[in-house]
Each structure stands twice: as structure tokens, then as C-alpha cells.
Design a protein around this motif. Structure first.
Motif, PDB file in Angstrom:
ATOM      1  N   GLU A 257       0.827  -1.201   0.000  1.00 22.06           N
ATOM      2  CA  GLU A 257       0.000   0.000   0.000  1.00 22.06           C
ATOM      3  C   GLU A 257       0.866   1.256   0.000  1.00 22.06           C
ATOM      4  O   GLU A 257       0.578   2.231  -0.687  1.00 22.06           O
ATOM      5  CB  GLU A 257      -0.961   0.011   1.199  1.00 22.06           C
ATOM      6  CG  GLU A 257      -2.094  -0.997   1.096  1.00 22.06           C
ATOM      7  CD  GLU A 257      -1.645  -2.443   1.307  1.00 22.06           C
ATOM      8  OE1 GLU A 257      -0.625  -2.684   2.004  1.00 22.06           O
ATOM      9  OE2 GLU A 257      -2.292  -3.334   0.755  1.00 22.06           O
ATOM     10  N   GLU A 258       1.965   1.232   0.772  1.00 22.62           N
ATOM     11  CA  GLU A 258       2.868   2.380   0.783  1.00 22.62           C
ATOM     12  C   GLU A 258       3.542   2.553  -0.574  1.00 22.62           C
ATOM     13  O   GLU A 258       3.733   3.672  -1.052  1.00 22.62           O
ATOM     14  CB  GLU A 258       3.922   2.250   1.876  1.00 22.62           C
ATOM     15  CG  GLU A 258       4.838   3.470   1.904  1.00 22.62           C
ATOM     16  CD  GLU A 258       5.871   3.459   3.007  1.00 22.62           C
ATOM     17  OE1 GLU A 258       6.726   4.344   2.976  1.00 22.62           O
ATOM     18  OE2 GLU A 258       5.815   2.583   3.890  1.00 22.62           O
TER      19      GLU A 258
ATOM     20  N   ARG B  94       1.030   4.152  -2.831  1.00 27.10           N
ATOM     21  CA  ARG B  94       0.832   5.554  -2.424  1.00 27.10           C
ATOM     22  C   ARG B  94       2.003   6.418  -2.886  1.00 27.10           C
ATOM     23  O   ARG B  94       1.814   7.489  -3.445  1.00 27.10           O
ATOM     24  CB  ARG B  94       0.652   5.615  -0.904  1.00 27.10           C
ATOM     25  CG  ARG B  94       0.239   6.967  -0.363  1.00 27.10           C
ATOM     26  CD  ARG B  94      -0.125   6.956   1.132  1.00 27.10           C
ATOM     27  NE  ARG B  94       0.783   6.205   2.007  1.00 27.10           N
ATOM     28  CZ  ARG B  94       0.551   4.983   2.497  1.00 27.10           C
ATOM     29  NH1 ARG B  94      -0.577   4.351   2.229  1.00 27.10           N
ATOM     30  NH2 ARG B  94       1.425   4.382   3.289  1.00 27.10           N
TER      31      ARG B  94
END
Length: 180
Positions: free
Chosen positions: A38-39, A42
């Protein structure tokens, strides 16, 4: 997501792919193989669905993150083999692998899986190590029969135990190799 070889990828696909790889290299370097997907998405400025379209699994992402370095490492095996006897070539290349996996955060962990795939980085490493091991075995330079999987597991264990210190990985591997 794979792109048809007969059709060039769209510009946005290429841009997203490059942004994802750049973000993945950064986050994996900092956090290792278990870096947050997810990072990564992002940081790349895309959603997690886009990340999963480009890289259907963590393994696929890590393979691409590590591909260039592993390709160079495997290519060096030919140069080493041309300049040394088969046992020395095997030991030097495995020592290089242990040091590289130690200094490339996340690689040793990624290689430590129970079911390595045939392709990708694992496949390159296995084919290179098998070639060097076969040459050393055929030349009769090993003191005992050696299993490829055991040899790669041992090399990876040295990488993991070295705690990020490639010089320590080299020292420990030399101690281990003395027994080969």
C-alpha cells in the motif's frame, strides 16, 4: 498485467510501471521484502489496484525490483569461471551472492521462500549455481557430493546471518566453503 508483445504499452501504463518500480526500490531498500504494498502504491501516486495489475504478487514485484542486480551478478559467473578452477569459481560466485544478498535489503528474505519459482531472480540464481556446481562436480574438485538446494540454502543463511554486513557475509561464507 502483461503487455502484448505485438503492441506497445500505453504511455500511462509505462509511466505507472516506472513509478511503481521506483517507489518499490525505495521502500524495499528501507523495509525489506515485507515492505508495504500500500505504501509503494501511495508513493507511486497510484491505487493498490493499479499496483496489482502491474504486479499480481509480491514475488512478481520483488523479482522486478531485484532483476537488474541479479542479472549482473549471474553474468559475472562466466568471468569468474574463465579465470579460476571450477571449485574456486563456485566458491567465489557464491561468496559474491552471499555478499550481494546481504547488502541488497530484502533480497535474502525474498530468496528464503519454501517454494522458489523456476523463473525470475530465483531461476537465474539456480541456473547459474547449477552450472558452476556441475562443473566443479565433473572436475572432481568437491570433497563430497553437494545438493544444489542445500548449497543455496546455506548461502542464503549466511546472507541472513550477516545482518546487513557484506564483509561479514564474505568471511562467514569462506569459513563454510572451506568445508566444501
Amino acid at each position: 498485467m502483461t503487455v502484448s508483445p505485438s503492441r506497445a504499452p500505453r504511455a500511462d501504463w509505462t509511466r505507472n510501471h516506472e513509478q511503481l518500480l521506483a517507489a518499490a526500490r525505495e521502500v524495499v531498500t528501507r523495509d525489506g521484502a515485507e515492505a508495504s504494498l500500500e505504501e509503494i502504491a501511495r508513493r507511486a501516486g497510484v491505487g493498490s489496484a493499479t499496483l496489482h495489475r502491474h504486479f499480481p504478487s509480491r514475488r512478481a514485484l520483488l523479482d522486478e525490483v531485484f532483476h537488474h542486480g541479479i542479472t549482473e551478478l549471474c553474468a559475472r559467473a562466466e568471468h569468474i569461471a574463465a579465470r579460476a578452477d571450477s571449485r574456486t569459481a563456485l566458491n567465489r560466485w557464491l561468496e559474491d551472492l552471499a555478499a550481494y544478498a546481504t547488502e541488497t535489503r530484502g533480497l535474502a528474505e525474498a530468496l528464503a521462500t519454501d517454494t522458489p519459482p523456476v523463473g525470475g531472480c530465483h531461476g537465474l540464481i539456480r541456473r547459474t549455481a547449477a552450472h558452476l556446481l556441475d562443473a566443479a562436480t565433473a572436475a572432481g574438485t568437491l570433497t563430497q557430493p553437494v545438493d544444489l538446494d542445500d548449497l543455496l540454502t546455506l548461502t542464503n543463511a549466511v546472507s541472513l546471518a550477516a545482518g546487513g554486513d557484506p564483509h561479514r557475509a564474505r568471511r562467514v561464507f569462506r569459513i563454510v566453503a572451506a568445508g566444501l
